[in-house]
Design an enzyme around this catalytic site. Structure first.
Site, PDB file in Angstrom:
ATOM      1  N   LYS A 116       0.816  -1.118  -0.085  1.00 38.51           N
ATOM      2  CA  LYS A 116       0.090   0.087   0.149  1.00 38.51           C
ATOM      3  C   LYS A 116       0.783   1.312  -0.057  1.00 38.51           C
ATOM      4  O   LYS A 116       0.450   2.256  -0.645  1.00 38.51           O
ATOM      5  CB  LYS A 116      -0.835   0.050   1.231  1.00 38.51           C
ATOM      6  CG  LYS A 116      -1.974  -0.946   0.858  1.00 38.51           C
ATOM      7  CD  LYS A 116      -3.119  -0.750   2.007  1.00 38.51           C
ATOM      8  CE  LYS A 116      -4.312  -1.646   1.868  1.00 38.51           C
ATOM      9  NZ  LYS A 116      -5.203  -1.739   3.116  1.00 38.51           N
ATOM     10  N   LYS A 208      -5.099  -9.990  -7.042  1.00 42.62           N
ATOM     11  CA  LYS A 208      -6.249  -9.987  -6.223  1.00 42.62           C
ATOM     12  C   LYS A 208      -7.206  -9.111  -6.719  1.00 42.62           C
ATOM     13  O   LYS A 208      -7.033  -8.046  -7.340  1.00 42.62           O
ATOM     14  CB  LYS A 208      -5.833  -9.630  -4.859  1.00 42.62           C
ATOM     15  CG  LYS A 208      -6.673 -10.007  -3.453  1.00 42.62           C
ATOM     16  CD  LYS A 208      -6.322  -9.603  -2.418  1.00 42.62           C
ATOM     17  CE  LYS A 208      -6.178  -8.127  -2.238  1.00 42.62           C
ATOM     18  NZ  LYS A 208      -5.799  -7.446  -1.055  1.00 42.62           N
ATOM     19  N   LYS A 211     -10.266  -3.052  -4.368  1.00 41.31           N
ATOM     20  CA  LYS A 211     -11.304  -2.003  -4.416  1.00 41.31           C
ATOM     21  C   LYS A 211     -10.473  -0.802  -5.469  1.00 41.31           C
ATOM     22  O   LYS A 211     -11.153  -0.074  -6.037  1.00 41.31           O
ATOM     23  CB  LYS A 211     -11.509  -1.512  -3.273  1.00 41.31           C
ATOM     24  CG  LYS A 211     -12.517  -2.354  -2.295  1.00 41.31           C
ATOM     25  CD  LYS A 211     -12.194  -1.532  -0.842  1.00 41.31           C
ATOM     26  CE  LYS A 211     -13.239  -2.607   0.201  1.00 41.31           C
ATOM     27  NZ  LYS A 211     -13.066  -2.189   1.544  1.00 41.31           N
TER      28      LYS A 211
END
Ligand code: TYM
Length: 353
Positions: A116, A208, A211
């Site tokens: 992230k 994956k 969002k």
């Protein structure tokens, strides 16, 4: 609170774009947990959401959207406790104490922080770095025994177990002196499993479903209507071979494996059971069946979410009621933790919780 054998806790971030991975890997399984002899707490983790920038004008809507997804999926707010994290101050309070238990070396190993934060790590928020410690506090403020999550949360749950173990060990004398059993915090069991513990992108079976993927075609959003679901499934990447007749034949075929896994999870079946019906079929046939199944299961969910979102006062009342019930469990835990750590606090010290 009625006495239950297990205490189940899990959370979902209100960061927009709730998708099929969140549903099959987590929310659908939260609903299933309600059949166990368990008190279930399901939390909209808004404190976690702001570890990355969230537009304040959007955040309330996102919190209500996750709550609506919980309710539309079948979480019963009378049986389970549904609430948002920022309404229960014990999460942040326990997180601070755990910041002093967790070690820098442990956090430095967290792969989600690395993903992230990306290359510009110096510019990541301190909150993003400490994110897994807050997660441990979420779980342990209720001394939860079981946590259903998708596979991407495995490392964070291992850290939770490490923090619980170190706290129990560091404070063992004080824990005993305050009349608690040997282990104040449980070593929580992660519940990761089923055919959709890791749902992958529809555009790339090695990534994956997420969002934050810039391509909306990579995911099925829970608010997508029947047309959007159909279009995304039909466009999903595949390979040229027909489907194998058993799950072992999916290895090395990530896109086929993902679509069969999604089908199995929607149908409450295993990959092998799905392949006993569709082994040898071309993707055009299988995708047709998947569209039908996905629309049957997801379109009513999306419609119910929209209906609930149109009544924010009802959602806010559910969250306020849940927060009061959650705090009634977390507050005595925090009182006991403060006694164990050695703080002077309001009220008499607790001998047991
Ligand atoms: P979040 O909001 O990213 O995801 C919510 C849940 O959805 C699961 N999930 C997936 N499962 C299968 N396939 C996917 N592609 C997929 N993407 C997401 C996640 O594993 C998760 O279960 N850190 C957590 C929120 C959290 C939490 C907690 C969870 C905060 N505190 C305490 C459990 C206990 C998270 O990022 O969720």
């Amino acid at each position: 609170m009625a006495a239950f054998n297990e205490l189940v806790f899990s959370g979902v971030q209100p960061t927009g774009n709730l998708h099929l991975g969140n549903y099959l890997g987590a929310i659908k399984r939260f609903v299933e947990m309600q059949a166990r002899d368990a008190q279930c707490l399901y939390c909209v983790v808004d404190l976690h959401a702001i570890t990355l920038w969230q537009d304040p004008a959007e955040l309330k809507g996102q919190i209500r959207e996750v709550t609506a997804a919980f309710l539309a999926a079948g979480i019963d707010p009378a049986r389970s406790i549904v609430f948002n994290q920022s309404q229960v101050p014990q999460h942040a309070e326990l997180a601070w104490i755990f910041n002093c238990v967790a070690r820098l070396g442990w956090l430095n190993r967290m792969t989600q922080f690395k993903d992230k934060a990306g290359k510009d790590r110096e510019n990541a928020s301190v909150g993003l770095y400490a994110y897994p410690v807050l997660m441990a506090a979420d779980i342990l403020a209720y001394r939860a025994t079981h946590v259903p999550v998708g596979e991407d949360q495995k490392q964070h749950l291992e850290l939770t177990r490490d923090i619980a173990g170190k706290f129990n060990n560091d404070f063992s004398g004080s824990i005993a002196a305050h009349g608690h059993g040997e282990d104040f915090f449980p070593i929580t069991e992660p519940l990761i499993g089923g055919p959709a513990a890791r749902v992958m992108s529809l555009r790339d079976g090695t990534k994956k479903m997420s969002k934050s993927d810039p391509s909306d075609n990579s995911r099925i959003n829970l608010t997508d209507d029947a047309d959007a679901i159909a279009q995304k499934v039909r466009k999903a990447k595949t390979d040229p071979e027909p489907l194998p007749s058993e799950a072992a034949g999916l290895s090395g075929r990530p896109e086929a494996d993902n679509l069969v896994g999604i089908f199995a999870a929607l149908k409450d079946a295993t990959r092998d059971e799905v392949l006993s019906d569709y082994g040898g079929a071309q993707f055009s046939v299988f995708k047709g069946a998947l569209v039908e199944l996905a629309v049957e299961k997801l379109a009513p969910l999306g419609a119910e979410m929209k209906r609930l979102i149109a009544d924010p006062a009802h959602i806010d009342a559910v969250l306020a009621d849940g927060a009061a019930r959650a705090e009634a469990i977390a507050a005595p835990t925090l009182d006991a933790v403060k006694d164990i750590v050695g703080f002077v606090r309001k009220g008499p010290s607790l001998r047991s919780v």
